[in-house]
Write a protein that holds these residues in place. Sequence first.
Motif, PDB file in Angstrom:
ATOM      1  N   LEU A  28       6.298   3.812  -6.432  1.00  0.00           N
ATOM      2  CA  LEU A  28       6.165   2.865  -7.538  1.00  0.00           C
ATOM      3  C   LEU A  28       7.294   2.991  -8.550  1.00  0.00           C
ATOM      4  O   LEU A  28       7.695   2.004  -9.158  1.00  0.00           O
ATOM      5  N   TRP A  32       8.635  -0.816  -8.618  1.00  0.00           N
ATOM      6  CA  TRP A  32       8.328  -1.646  -9.783  1.00  0.00           C
ATOM      7  C   TRP A  32       9.537  -1.878 -10.709  1.00  0.00           C
ATOM      8  O   TRP A  32       9.432  -2.613 -11.673  1.00  0.00           O
ATOM      9  N   THR A  36      11.951  -9.216 -10.001  1.00  0.00           N
ATOM     10  CA  THR A  36      11.249 -10.100  -9.060  1.00  0.00           C
ATOM     11  C   THR A  36      11.620 -11.564  -9.212  1.00  0.00           C
ATOM     12  O   THR A  36      11.162 -12.394  -8.437  1.00  0.00           O
ATOM     13  N   SER A  69       6.033  -8.398  -5.693  1.00  0.00           N
ATOM     14  CA  SER A  69       5.628  -8.979  -6.970  1.00  0.00           C
ATOM     15  C   SER A  69       4.125  -9.264  -6.978  1.00  0.00           C
ATOM     16  O   SER A  69       3.430  -9.006  -7.969  1.00  0.00           O
ATOM     17  N   LYS A  72       2.281  -6.012  -7.235  1.00  0.00           N
ATOM     18  CA  LYS A  72       2.394  -5.447  -8.581  1.00  0.00           C
ATOM     19  C   LYS A  72       1.433  -6.120  -9.538  1.00  0.00           C
ATOM     20  O   LYS A  72       0.769  -5.461 -10.352  1.00  0.00           O
ATOM     21  N   LYS A  75      -2.017  -4.994  -8.870  1.00  0.00           N
ATOM     22  CA  LYS A  75      -2.174  -3.555  -9.092  1.00  0.00           C
ATOM     23  C   LYS A  75      -2.869  -2.867  -7.918  1.00  0.00           C
ATOM     24  O   LYS A  75      -3.718  -1.974  -8.096  1.00  0.00           O
TER      25      LYS A  75
END
Length: 399
Positions: A28, A32, A36, A69, A72, A75
């Motif tokens: 992550l 992250w 994106t 994306s 993310k 979650k």
Amino acid sequence: MQEHYFQTTPDFKAIDASYIADDLKDFLTVAWTIPTVSDWSDLIQFFKTTRGTEPIKVAHWNKIVTRLSQMKQAKIFEMIIQLATKDPFYEASIDEKREFIVSPYIEKVRSEAISTVRKLENEQKNSKIDSLLSQIFNTTAIFATKHYTEEGSEVFVKRGLPPYEFAKPLNYLKSFLIEFVKKDVRELADLVLVRGKWTNPELSQQMSEAYNSIMEASEKITAFDNKHNEEGGEFGIKFKTLLPRCERDRESKNILRTLINDSNATAKEYVVKTTKQLIVFAKDTKSLIDDYKKLPRAEMLTNWKELEASHELAYFRGSLAVEFPESYTLEEMKAISEGMEASTAEIDAALRADFQAMPVFAQQRMMELLEKADPDNIRFWEETLLGISELPDSPPVTA
């Protein structure tokens, strides 16, 4: 499972998520941080241009970024980690960093461009210098200075010290002073400054000061050059003493650096100051040329007619005609040539008359001295003083 082989369906087995919780956290911290909403086509093209290969197709990469994306936003990974570690308050902590990955490449291209431009400038400069040297000296091989030279400073450069920065210009200046100033300029100065009658004393003084400064520069440059002689020169002895020590003794290297910089400063002063004086003298000479062309309405000198009878002026006019042929008609060029021949014949006749007036033994002694001092031109002296072009076995010297 074979890498990059997609013909079979992978067989994944379930494991306890707690085993890979730390790996997911590490994943992550990288995933992250990927933008994106960016256009990745330029970056992929950059890799292709700089590395010679395309790491992934743009379309494939866009699909991966889109899927990341979505995960993310949902979650998904955070909830897996919360469940595996039994920590419902876990949140991914991302430290975003910005790296200017293109900067080194741009800097490399910039350095190469600057190096290429400087190389081209130096080549163009050297080409122009060689062209000017050929026009002035009919050669590019100029060796007027003996010690303050580029070759003489190579030993400094190898040790990380400054070179003789003004070796070339000082060398060219010294050669110009020897070949042109000490003969042509001196003859002109003797003609117009000593025998010329100026209407404006200030102009005469300005030209005279420039001339004297130029003549002094030649001797000063010679003395300066000799100071760099390792055998007895003021700077040369110091260089010879300090050079072997400079690699292990910082103080010796600093002293050498100071001495070289002082030498360069002095050389620059000679070049700049003498060049300025040459420009002053050249401008005054140009004014005299323009004034002479105004005859009989000349304004700077009042005795041009008197000076016209001199041998130096005859040849001065000849040099002007050669230098500025477009300023003279064919009749004027012919008159100048005839004037030079007449002046030369007059001088030769005067020399011959003086020689013939000498006693026989003195004539014989002079011919012996001339043959010893100037053997290559003895035929010229025989023709000039004896008035014959072909000599018998015994010179017809008369009382």
